[in-house]
Design an enzyme around this catalytic site. Structure first.
Site, short mmCIF file in Angstrom:
data_model
loop_
_atom_site.label_atom_id
_atom_site.label_comp_id
_atom_site.label_asym_id
_atom_site.label_seq_id
_atom_site.Cartn_x
_atom_site.Cartn_y
_atom_site.Cartn_z
N CYS A 1 0.85 -1.20 0.00
CA CYS A 1 0.00 0.00 0.00
C CYS A 1 0.88 1.24 0.00
CB CYS A 1 -0.86 0.01 1.25
SG CYS A 1 -1.90 -1.45 1.41
N LYS B 1 4.72 -4.37 -5.94
CA LYS B 1 6.15 -4.19 -6.17
C LYS B 1 6.96 -4.53 -4.93
CE LYS B 1 9.87 -3.27 -8.34
NZ LYS B 1 10.35 -4.33 -9.28
N ASN C 1 -0.76 1.06 6.12
CA ASN C 1 0.06 0.11 5.37
C ASN C 1 0.51 -0.93 6.38
OD1 ASN C 1 1.65 -1.16 3.56
ND2 ASN C 1 3.15 0.49 3.30
N GLY C 2 0.29 -2.24 6.06
CA GLY C 2 0.72 -3.28 7.00
C GLY C 2 -0.47 -4.11 7.45
N TRP D 1 -3.40 -2.32 -1.60
CA TRP D 1 -3.21 -3.66 -2.17
C TRP D 1 -3.87 -4.59 -1.17
CZ3 TRP D 1 -0.07 -8.05 -0.83
CH2 TRP D 1 0.03 -9.00 -1.84
N ARG E 1 3.84 0.49 -7.62
CA ARG E 1 3.99 -0.60 -6.64
C ARG E 1 2.83 -1.57 -6.65
NH1 ARG E 1 6.60 2.37 -1.58
NH2 ARG E 1 4.54 2.20 -0.70
N HIS F 1 13.53 -37.46 -12.38
CA HIS F 1 13.01 -37.92 -11.07
C HIS F 1 11.56 -37.49 -10.88
CE1 HIS F 1 16.99 -39.27 -9.96
NE2 HIS F 1 17.47 -38.12 -10.39
N LYS G 1 9.75 -15.26 -14.02
CA LYS G 1 9.41 -14.16 -14.95
C LYS G 1 8.22 -14.54 -15.83
CE LYS G 1 11.57 -10.92 -13.57
NZ LYS G 1 11.43 -11.62 -12.33
N GLU H 1 4.95 -14.64 -13.64
CA GLU H 1 4.39 -13.39 -13.11
C GLU H 1 4.01 -12.42 -14.22
OE1 GLU H 1 6.98 -11.05 -10.63
OE2 GLU H 1 8.76 -11.67 -11.70
N GLU I 1 14.71 -18.26 -12.13
CA GLU I 1 14.32 -16.87 -12.39
C GLU I 1 13.55 -16.76 -13.70
OE1 GLU I 1 13.99 -14.38 -10.74
OE2 GLU I 1 13.84 -12.73 -12.17
#
Ligand code: AGP
Length: 620
Positions: free
Chosen positions: A2, A615, A100-101, A74, A27, A516, A497, A500, A493
């Site tokens: 947020c 973000k 925020n939190g 968010w 963000r 396996h 990518k 997301e 990575e």
């Protein structure tokens, strides 16, 4: 994460609040709102969706209001809708709060307040704080600072708050408890923001709230208090005047701009600490936020016999590359763990452990908690971040700062390669200071590191070819990325990518693991991306790729220019310039970044703000 903003001054508040919120938009959020006070009357406007929806509401609101707070949300508790958007009000609708939190004990507090007659309008944890302050003000309605302090003593969790009350139309109160809040000090005007980028368009004089502090903000500036009510004296610092520019520089997305910034970012980040192969690595440094840099004493360096890296997401993948780098150069055992897991277990670190937190935002709750735990257990602490003005910078006595500039796109790209570059630098620094390598080997390694930005430029010059090759896989039901050794974290990575950005499920595996179990998912629909870079694991990776090809998978590889062998196995080859296996992660990740960006764009996804993502994840 947020975003919190505030304004107090002579300008019309609403446009300033909106302008501050736009700087935090990158963000990620799902609703937004403001609370302003005009002629002693509080007005709250909020809207689900993008800021443009809020802007429509603000066009002629409260023209004489010169004080207010704003928020981008968010969602954590309660779906994204108008009611759950911030600001939230007390029962009298005269006090508004943005948050925020997470308030961890909000359920019991809500029940207690409802029994006392408070009426709630939303499903959020935040609204509890507004009613709690209202409750604590009963004794003295005019002493808002005391009312806030009393309410804070009943909260559990980590949070940042912005508060306005129509009983105090000339003040904003802000609270920071294990988050980030900055007060921008102007001339007869003051700004508040959870990220200093939102205030540096107005002023570069910034007063940061540290942990467990309250700010009483007026047009003259801010007074700071501890939660116990003791005034704290601290001067503002001068931010480097980096205007926060929302500019894609001709690219379609911030993501592509930031992928293309990587050569510059690496030159700046490496060059900040290493000027020439013949020079020692110089980690000293300072910033507007006090000294950062690495200040390990000889005694600490002599004591270090293991390293623990904690991070999340892409930063965790950078840490995994760091493991290979440091163990190869220094022979020091390195353990890398996702921060969310590291904090759930008994952390086996002590004063001989160098604990490294990697976080581009410096605000990730899990990473902050994990490094805090390591600090409590006596580890030597070092941070790697892109934000010297972040919470992480306050807790790390040793801090390496990447010179990426703001990373706007939610998907991390330039901060990943910059973090990996910091691990090369850290490994070389340790090797130098602990005499672990011959000088000529260190010289050669430094020279090669300094050459890596130019190699990335050669890949970027070829992006149209990469785009054409990539979009043919946009219909994939899923994708698998495989690599061995130092290439394994790059495979992880690459998979992250793709997930997301395009929402296509993708998995990253150590190439040797395919047989396996994972190989069961392969058939002619599933692309497999293999990192086949000449070196110690090249042949084995090729044979793993053959196993996948035998299941008719669609084979893609990242290989060096001129490698004709791979063309027998792979239908698509992304080529990179010749590079040693050891330095290849900085280079081989770039085609994977571009591939995911082009597939996501081809699918019409929100490339810079993918669904469900923020973000910086400041909640646990
Ligand atoms: C990576 O593309 C994601 N945006 C996410 O995994 C991110 O790396 C993670 O949340 C860690 O963020 P930090 O570096 O700010 O701590």
């Amino acid at each position: 994460m947020c975003g919190i903003v505030g304004y107090l001054g002579t300008l019309k508040a609403a446009p300033v609040l909106l302008s501050e919120l736009r700087c935090l938009e990158y963000r990620g959020y799902d609703s937004a709102g403001v609370a302003v006070i005009e002629d002693g009357q509080l007005a709250v406007l909020k809207a689900v969706g993008k800021l443009s929806n809020l802007e429509t509401l603000l066009s002629d609101v409260q023209p004489r209001a010169t004080v207010g707070i704003g928020h981008t949300r968010w969602a954590t508790h309660g779906v994204p809708n108008d009611e759950n958007a911030h600001p939230h009000l007390d029962c009298t609708s005269t006090l508004a709060i943005v948050h925020n939190g997470i308030i961890e004990n909000y359920v019991e507090l809500r029940e207690e307040l409802m029994e006392a007659g408070h009426q709630f309008r939303s499903e959020t944890d935040t609204e509890v704080v507004a009613h709690l302050i209202e409750d604590e003000l009963k004794e003295d309605p005019d002493d808002l600072l005391t009312g806030i302090r009393r309410a804070l003593h009943r909260l559990k969790g980590a949070y940042a708050l912005g508060i306005v009350s129509q009983r105090h139309p000339d003040k904003i109160f802000a609270v920071n408890h294990h988050y980030s809040l900055a007060v921008g000090i102007g001339v007869n005007e003051t700004f508040l923001a959870s990220d200093s980028v939102a205030v540096c368009q107005y002023t570069n004089q910034v007063l940061r709230l540290e942990q467990s502090e309250i700010a009483e903000i007026t047009t003259a500036g801010a007074r700071l208090f501890s939660f116990a009510g003791v005034e704290v004296k601290r001067n503002p610092v001068e931010l480097e005047n980096k205007q926060f520019v929302l500019d894609k520089q001709g690219h379609k997305h911030f993501l592509l701009k930031e992928i293309h910034e990587q050569p510059l970012v690496l030159r700046r980040t490496i060059g900040k600490y290493l000027l020439h192969p013949g020079k020692k690595i110089n980690f000293a440094g300072s910033s507007a936020h006090g000294n950062y840099g690495v200040h390990l004493s000889d005694a600490e360096l002599a004591r270090i016999d293991r390293i623990k890296i904690v991070a999340c997401g892409t930063a965790y993948h950078a840490g995994l590359v760091g493991k290979y780098i440091i163990e190869e150069l220094c022979g020091i055992p390195v353990d890398v763990e996702t921060a969310s897991e590291a904090r759930t277990r008994r952390l086996l670190v002590d004063n001989r452990t160098l604990a490294v937190a990697v976080s581009q935002s410096g605000e990730t709750a899990d990473t902050l908690a994990a490094i805090g735990e390591a600090k409590n257990r006596g580890a030597i602490i070092l941070g790697i971040t892109n934000r010297p003005d972040s919470h992480l910078s306050l807790v790390c006595p040793n801090l390496l700062v990447t010179e990426c500039g703001l990373e706007v796109s939610v998907a991390a790209t330039k901060t990943f390669t910059a973090q990996v570059a910091c691990f090369y630098l850290l490994a070389l620094y340790l090797a130098e200071r602990k005499n672990l390598l011959p000088e000529d080997r260190i010289f050669a390694l430094k020279a090669e590191l300094l050459r890596t930005p130019a190699l990335i430029e050669r890949i970027l010059a070829n992006q149209d070819d990469i785009r054409e090759k990539s979009i043919q896989y946009s219909d994939a039901p899923g994708m698998m990325f495989i690599g061995r050794g130092i290439h394994y974290p790059v495979a992880l990575e690459g998979a992250l990518k793709l997930k997301e950005l395009s929402y296509i499920h993708a998995s990253g595996y150590a190439a040797g693991e395919l047989k396996h179990g994972p190989i069961a998912v392969l058939d002619e629909r599933v692309p497999v991306v293999a990192l086949t870079i000449p070196g110690t694991v090249y042949e084995k990776t090729l044979s793993n790729a053959q196993e996948a090809k035998a299941r008719r998978a669609r084979m893609i590889t990242v290989a060096v220019e001129g490698d004709e062998l791979v063309r027998k196995t792979f239908e698509t080859v992304f080529t990179i310039p010749p590079v040693s296996e050891f330095f290849s992660p900085l280079i081989s990740v770039v085609p994977l970044q571009l591939m995911s960006a082009f597939i996501a764009d081809h699918l019409g996804k929100d490339v810079d703000q993918p669904r469900n993502l923020a973000k910086s994840v400041t909640v646990e």
